[in-house]
Design a protein around this motif. Structure first.
Motif, short mmCIF file in Angstrom:
data_model
loop_
_atom_site.label_atom_id
_atom_site.label_comp_id
_atom_site.label_asym_id
_atom_site.label_seq_id
_atom_site.Cartn_x
_atom_site.Cartn_y
_atom_site.Cartn_z
N THR A 31 9.62 11.55 141.09
CA THR A 31 8.95 12.76 141.59
C THR A 31 9.03 12.78 143.10
N ASP A 35 9.17 18.68 144.41
CA ASP A 35 8.84 19.05 143.04
C ASP A 35 7.44 19.64 142.92
N VAL A 36 6.74 19.81 144.04
CA VAL A 36 5.34 20.19 144.04
C VAL A 36 5.14 21.54 144.72
N LYS A 104 7.87 20.82 139.06
CA LYS A 104 7.28 19.93 138.07
C LYS A 104 5.76 19.95 138.12
N TRP A 105 5.19 20.12 139.33
CA TRP A 105 3.75 19.95 139.51
C TRP A 105 3.17 21.09 140.35
N LEU A 124 1.85 10.76 142.24
CA LEU A 124 2.45 11.52 141.14
C LEU A 124 3.54 10.75 140.42
N TYR A 127 3.08 9.48 136.78
CA TYR A 127 2.88 10.41 135.66
C TYR A 127 4.21 11.07 135.27
N ASP A 128 4.42 11.17 133.98
CA ASP A 128 5.63 11.80 133.46
C ASP A 128 5.50 13.32 133.58
N PRO A 129 6.31 13.98 134.40
CA PRO A 129 6.18 15.42 134.60
C PRO A 129 6.57 16.25 133.38
N TRP A 133 -0.26 17.26 131.74
CA TRP A 133 -1.19 16.55 132.60
C TRP A 133 -2.14 17.53 133.29
N SER A 168 0.68 19.74 135.35
CA SER A 168 2.12 19.68 135.12
C SER A 168 2.59 21.03 134.58
#
Length: 472
Positions: A31, A35-36, A104-105, A124, A127-129, A133, A168
């Motif tokens: 991550t 990705d955020v 992803k997030w 992050l 945690y699996d995106p 979540w 997520s």
């Protein structure tokens, strides 16, 4: 000999289990900050927009030198200025789904949130995106409360938005695939969006993952996020002469509720009047010529506003506070708060509720019990533009409808409260300093007032409530 072999085999299997378990625990995911999406739930009022801008600049300073590895940052009042109800989160998620296909997030926060981007990326990566979540600083009720429709306590953790919460994208997509779920989820009124969001997500069998790294207190070494300030600091408090206080009451409460106000917060201001359907010289109260109603009180509220803009001793004040006779207010703290706002512009302040806004429509309104605060230009606009369908129409909702027609947004402040201290979680009350509470039922209101005067966090909360529970 067989027993010895079995023992060796068991030990080997145990060793293998420990190795694989540790490997799973240590596993990280690729991550990046790119990705955020970070969304600041912001407001157009100049003070609040400025606070959100300060957060944005802090993030920009951290982003320098990161190249393409940087999050996307949105301020809601800038990105979607005409979209209703983004603060309820559901319309916000719909907008985010439209704007991104690779993210992803999503991290949602408020103007007072501060985020350490380096720690956020590391956080992050555990945690699996691709999974569902919902991550935040978990709060929970200790008892059933009216603001949560008397939901069973200790059954649901919900996130404090000011610490930030993270979703997520697979979960967002799953949520929106059935939104709105009219049969199973009440979406007409928005009272506490953090609890309502968690309730909806739980319908997908996803519980909040409590993350103490999303902090309520001041910044610590372990904090991915923290809350910048407990109360605004905008210079000296406005003078007492700039504020006029209007208290709504009725004859049956002249001897029950009004004495509490007179014994407590009425002493903090020299400009206060009590409005009733009966003139009582012992208080005194003023008869506005509007009969008392069991609920709603729109006729009384509009009448007192008309008085405010016509009576010489009121009309030149800068601010009008409209309060119930069972509201408890810290007037000096309110005057400190009002130093942050421009009294020459139309401003409506209070605790924000919503009707149908979670669906991106309807209107917002200031819930009256915590106190409704208006600049005098705003009062004049409302008097000119607002009428009551009936005397017992809900005054706060009618005013909200008027503000919607005038295209003037409610300015939400998290320091005015519609309910009692015991109706809020300890964590929520610990991260800011309150200006008001509401209700006399099932508590000692004078004790709540003393709490309000000395409040510096949950540790100051005294024994101000009885143990019995009363249904409304």
């Amino acid at each position: 000999m067989v027993g010895y072999v079995d023992m060796i085999t068991s030990v080997s299997l145990l060793f293998l289990y420990v190795l694989t378990s540790n490997f799973a625990f240590a596993k990280t995911f690729d991550t990046k900050l790119s990705d955020v999406i970070m969304v600041v739930v912001s407001q157009p009022n100049p003070y609040h927009a400025g606070r959100a801008r300060e957060l944005q600049l802090d993030l920009k300073d951290q982003i320098k030198g990161l190249g393409t590895n940087k999050p996307t940052v949105y301020l809601t009042h800038k990105k979607w200025p005409n979209k209703m109800g983004l603060w309820t989160i559901f319309p916000l998620l719909e907008k985010l789904q439209e704007t991104s296909s690779v993210t992803k997030w999503v991290l949602v926060c408020e103007e007072e949130t501060r985020v350490d981007l380096g720690k956020l990326q590391t956080f992050l990566q555990q945690y699996d995106p691709l999974e569902d979540w919902f991550i935040g600083h978990g709060l929970e009720d200790k008892e059933a409360t009216i603001i949560h429709h008397f939901a069973p306590p200790n059954k649901l953790k919900f996130p404090d938005f000011a610490a930030g919460f993270i979703l997520s994208f697979p979960l967002i997509n799953r949520m929106l695939s059935r939104w709105p779920d009219e049969e199973n989820f009440r979406a007409d009124f928005t009272i506490d969006p953090k609890h309502e969001l968690a309730s909806y997500i739980l319908m997908d069998d996803v519980k909040l993952t409590h993350a103490p790294e999303l902090c309520l207190a001041e910044q610590g070494d372990h904090c991915v996020s923290y809350i910048k300030q407990k109360f605004p600091q905008c210079g000296e408090a406005i003078p007492d002469d700039d504020l006029f206080v209007a208290v709504k009451t009725c004859e049956k409460f002249h001897t029950e509720r009004v004495p509490v106000v007179l014994d407590t917060w009425a002493k903090e201001t020299g400009h206060i009047e009590f409005y009733s359907e009966t003139a009582d010289s012992s208080i005194p109260t003023i008869d506005l010529g509007v009969p008392n109603t069991e609920r709603g009180h729109c006729g009384k509220t509009i009448a007192l506003m008309k008085r405010a803009v016509t009576e010489e001793h009121i009309r030149d004040r800068k601010w009008l506070l409209v309060a119930d006779d069972d509201t408890l207010i810290n007037i000096p703290r309110l005057r400190q708060l009002l130093a942050c706002y421009d009294a020459s512009s139309p401003v409506a302040l209070g605790e924000r509720y919503g009707y149908q806004v979670a669906k991106g429509q309807g209107y917002e309104y200031i819930t009256g019990g915590g106190g409704m605060v208006f600049s005098m230009p705003m009062v004049r606009r409302l008097v000119d533009q607002c009428t009551c369908p009936q005397n017992d129409s809900p005054d706060d909702m009618i005013l909200g409808m008027c503000l919607r027609r005038l295209n003037i947004p409610i300015t939400h402040v998290p320091y005015l409260h519609q309910a009692r201290p015991d109706d809020y979680s300890d964590g929520f009350l610990s991260r800011h300093i309150p200006v008001s509470f509401h209700k006399h039922w099932n508590c000692d209101p004078r004790a709540v007032y003393r709490l309000l005067k000395s409040y510096d966090g949950v540790e100051s909360r005294g024994d101000h409530s009885k143990q019995t529970h009363v249904e409304l």
